[in-house]
Design a protein around this motif. Structure first.
Motif, short mmCIF file in Angstrom:
data_model
loop_
_atom_site.label_atom_id
_atom_site.label_comp_id
_atom_site.label_asym_id
_atom_site.label_seq_id
_atom_site.Cartn_x
_atom_site.Cartn_y
_atom_site.Cartn_z
N ILE A 299 34.81 30.17 36.25
CA ILE A 299 36.08 30.46 36.60
C ILE A 299 36.13 30.52 38.01
O ILE A 299 37.23 29.97 38.63
N GLY B 70 33.53 41.87 36.19
CA GLY B 70 34.13 40.68 36.54
C GLY B 70 33.10 39.86 37.56
O GLY B 70 32.07 40.14 37.51
N VAL B 71 33.81 39.50 38.57
CA VAL B 71 32.95 38.79 39.49
C VAL B 71 33.60 39.15 41.02
O VAL B 71 34.55 39.37 41.31
N ASP C 158 32.62 31.64 30.69
CA ASP C 158 31.96 31.63 32.09
C ASP C 158 32.72 32.35 33.28
O ASP C 158 33.49 31.29 33.67
N GLN C 159 32.69 33.45 33.42
CA GLN C 159 33.49 34.14 34.62
C GLN C 159 32.94 33.62 35.90
O GLN C 159 33.86 33.33 36.52
N PRO D 280 27.93 38.27 39.83
CA PRO D 280 28.70 39.24 38.85
C PRO D 280 28.86 40.55 39.05
O PRO D 280 27.96 40.94 39.92
N THR E 209 43.10 40.04 40.81
CA THR E 209 42.29 39.66 41.97
C THR E 209 42.79 40.99 43.00
O THR E 209 43.90 41.09 43.36
N SER F 179 31.81 38.68 27.56
CA SER F 179 32.80 37.62 27.33
C SER F 179 32.00 36.47 26.67
O SER F 179 30.87 36.33 27.03
N ILE G 7 41.93 34.68 34.93
CA ILE G 7 42.06 35.80 35.59
C ILE G 7 43.07 36.74 35.50
O ILE G 7 44.41 36.40 35.58
N ARG H 73 38.96 40.13 37.88
CA ARG H 73 38.86 40.51 36.74
C ARG H 73 39.46 39.79 35.67
O ARG H 73 40.36 38.85 36.10
N PHE H 74 39.02 39.71 34.66
CA PHE H 74 39.46 38.69 33.46
C PHE H 74 40.25 39.23 32.41
O PHE H 74 39.94 40.16 31.61
N GLY I 64 40.11 34.58 29.02
CA GLY I 64 39.23 33.65 29.77
C GLY I 64 40.11 33.20 31.02
O GLY I 64 39.86 32.19 31.98
#
Length: 121
Positions: free
Chosen positions: A9, A78-79, A5-6, A74, A106, A2, A103, A96-97, A101
């Motif tokens: 976010i 996603g994160v 910046d996941q 990470p 969740t 991407s 979300i 997940r995004f 950019g």
């Protein structure tokens, strides 16, 4: 990969939760975002109005009892985040995004809990 910046976010998401800033929190989500909460059974919330109904009472609770960042890293898509409420209740959240950019989804569920803890996510 991407071009946004996941991790940043999700840090913004944490900051909005700590401040009880519902508008900023909702602005981090895509318009058609979904949230699945598995803390007290499985519940799914879709779109801004349902996310607002989900988050509004929780943010008030976070502000009164405290919201802490425990772990963030990470993940392949996603994160992953672990946060605490009132210093003891631990929640695991996966983000997940969208390509823009925001979300997109969740998923939250209880993380390592003591036998007496509930879930406030």
């Amino acid at each position: 990969m991407s071009d946004f910046d996941q991790m940043g976010i999700v840090v913004d998401w944490v900051d909005a939760c700590r401040k009880g800033d519902l508008t900023t929190l909702l602005d981090l989500y895509a318009d058609d975002a979904q949230l699945e909460c598995m803390c007290n059974g499985m519940h799914r919330y879709c779109g801004r109005s349902e996310l607002e109904a989900y988050w509004q009472p929780r943010l008030s609770a976070f502000a009164s009892v405290g919201f802490g960042l425990e772990e963030i890293h990470p993940a392949p898509h996603g994160v992953e985040l672990e946060y605490s409420v009132a210093g003891a209740l631990h929640i695991h959240a996966s983000f997940r995004f969208s390509p823009e950019g925001k979300i997109r989804s969740t998923l939250c569920e209880p993380a390592r809990q003591s036998a007496h803890a509930g879930c406030a996510c």
